[in-house]
Design a protein around this motif. Structure first.
Motif, PDB file in Angstrom:
ATOM      1  N   ILE A  61      -6.055   2.194  -1.804  1.00 37.86           N
ATOM      2  CA  ILE A  61      -5.819   1.303  -0.670  1.00 37.86           C
ATOM      3  C   ILE A  61      -6.788   0.128  -0.707  1.00 37.86           C
ATOM      4  O   ILE A  61      -6.390  -1.025  -0.529  1.00 37.86           O
ATOM      5  CB  ILE A  61      -5.924   2.076   0.660  1.00 37.86           C
ATOM      6  N   MET A  62      -8.063   0.399  -0.961  1.00 39.00           N
ATOM      7  CA  MET A  62      -9.063  -0.676  -1.009  1.00 39.00           C
ATOM      8  C   MET A  62      -8.758  -1.652  -2.136  1.00 39.00           C
ATOM      9  O   MET A  62      -8.863  -2.874  -1.953  1.00 39.00           O
ATOM     10  CB  MET A  62     -10.467  -0.092  -1.167  1.00 39.00           C
ATOM     11  N   VAL A 109       0.841  -1.206   0.000  1.00 43.28           N
ATOM     12  CA  VAL A 109       0.000   0.000   0.000  1.00 43.28           C
ATOM     13  C   VAL A 109       0.872   1.251   0.000  1.00 43.28           C
ATOM     14  O   VAL A 109       0.655   2.167  -0.792  1.00 43.28           O
ATOM     15  CB  VAL A 109      -0.967   0.000   1.209  1.00 43.28           C
ATOM     16  N   LEU A 162       1.071   3.988  -3.076  1.00 50.44           N
ATOM     17  CA  LEU A 162       0.781   5.406  -2.825  1.00 50.44           C
ATOM     18  C   LEU A 162       1.964   6.292  -3.197  1.00 50.44           C
ATOM     19  O   LEU A 162       1.778   7.367  -3.777  1.00 50.44           O
ATOM     20  CB  LEU A 162       0.382   5.619  -1.366  1.00 50.44           C
ATOM     21  N   PHE A 214      -7.504  12.635  -1.301  1.00 51.13           N
ATOM     22  CA  PHE A 214      -7.754  11.678  -0.231  1.00 51.13           C
ATOM     23  C   PHE A 214      -8.626  10.526  -0.691  1.00 51.13           C
ATOM     24  O   PHE A 214      -8.348   9.365  -0.389  1.00 51.13           O
ATOM     25  CB  PHE A 214      -8.405  12.393   0.968  1.00 51.13           C
ATOM     26  N   TRP A 215      -9.696  10.816  -1.407  1.00 49.61           N
ATOM     27  CA  TRP A 215     -10.628   9.769  -1.830  1.00 49.61           C
ATOM     28  C   TRP A 215     -10.000   8.828  -2.842  1.00 49.61           C
ATOM     29  O   TRP A 215     -10.277   7.626  -2.849  1.00 49.61           O
ATOM     30  CB  TRP A 215     -11.926  10.376  -2.374  1.00 49.61           C
ATOM     31  N   GLU A 268      -6.738   8.157  -2.898  1.00 47.84           N
ATOM     32  CA  GLU A 268      -5.836   7.345  -2.077  1.00 47.84           C
ATOM     33  C   GLU A 268      -6.605   6.240  -1.368  1.00 47.84           C
ATOM     34  O   GLU A 268      -6.145   5.099  -1.303  1.00 47.84           O
ATOM     35  CB  GLU A 268      -5.111   8.206  -1.047  1.00 47.84           C
ATOM     36  N   SER A 269      -7.769   6.574  -0.834  1.00 42.78           N
ATOM     37  CA  SER A 269      -8.603   5.567  -0.154  1.00 42.78           C
ATOM     38  C   SER A 269      -9.024   4.469  -1.114  1.00 42.78           C
ATOM     39  O   SER A 269      -9.008   3.284  -0.765  1.00 42.78           O
ATOM     40  CB  SER A 269      -9.846   6.225   0.455  1.00 42.78           C
ATOM     41  N   ALA A 270      -9.389   4.847  -2.328  1.00 42.01           N
ATOM     42  CA  ALA A 270      -9.782   3.852  -3.333  1.00 42.01           C
ATOM     43  C   ALA A 270      -8.598   2.964  -3.702  1.00 42.01           C
ATOM     44  O   ALA A 270      -8.757   1.744  -3.846  1.00 42.01           O
ATOM     45  CB  ALA A 270     -10.338   4.555  -4.568  1.00 42.01           C
TER      46      ALA A 270
END
Length: 68
Positions: free
Chosen positions: A46-47, A23, A27, A39-40, A42-44
């Motif tokens: 990670i998932m 991860v 990133l 941020f969103w 990055e969150s996607a």
């Protein structure tokens, strides 16, 4: 609910460490290529990495017994 024993935790630990390092790597690469990443997004990312890692490891046959 089933309790996790020490052997099961020792079997899972390297996979979670590898997932965490992957991860961070993804990133860093995305920021180096694109620049500042929202941020969103990055969150996607990670998932996607977390779910893809488990699927790929199971498919390759390297998954811990609790993931199969």
């Amino acid at each position: 609910m089933e309790r996790m024993d020490k052997d099961q935790l020792l079997e899972l630990a390297p996979h979670y460490l590898a997932m965490l390092l992957l991860v961070f790597f993804i990133l860093e690469v995305s920021q180096a290529v694109v620049g500042e990443v929202a941020f969103w997004l990055e969150s996607a990312l990670i998932m996607v990495v977390v779910f893809a890692y488990r699927l790929i490891v199971v498919r390759l046959g390297f998954a811990p017994s609790s993931w199969e």
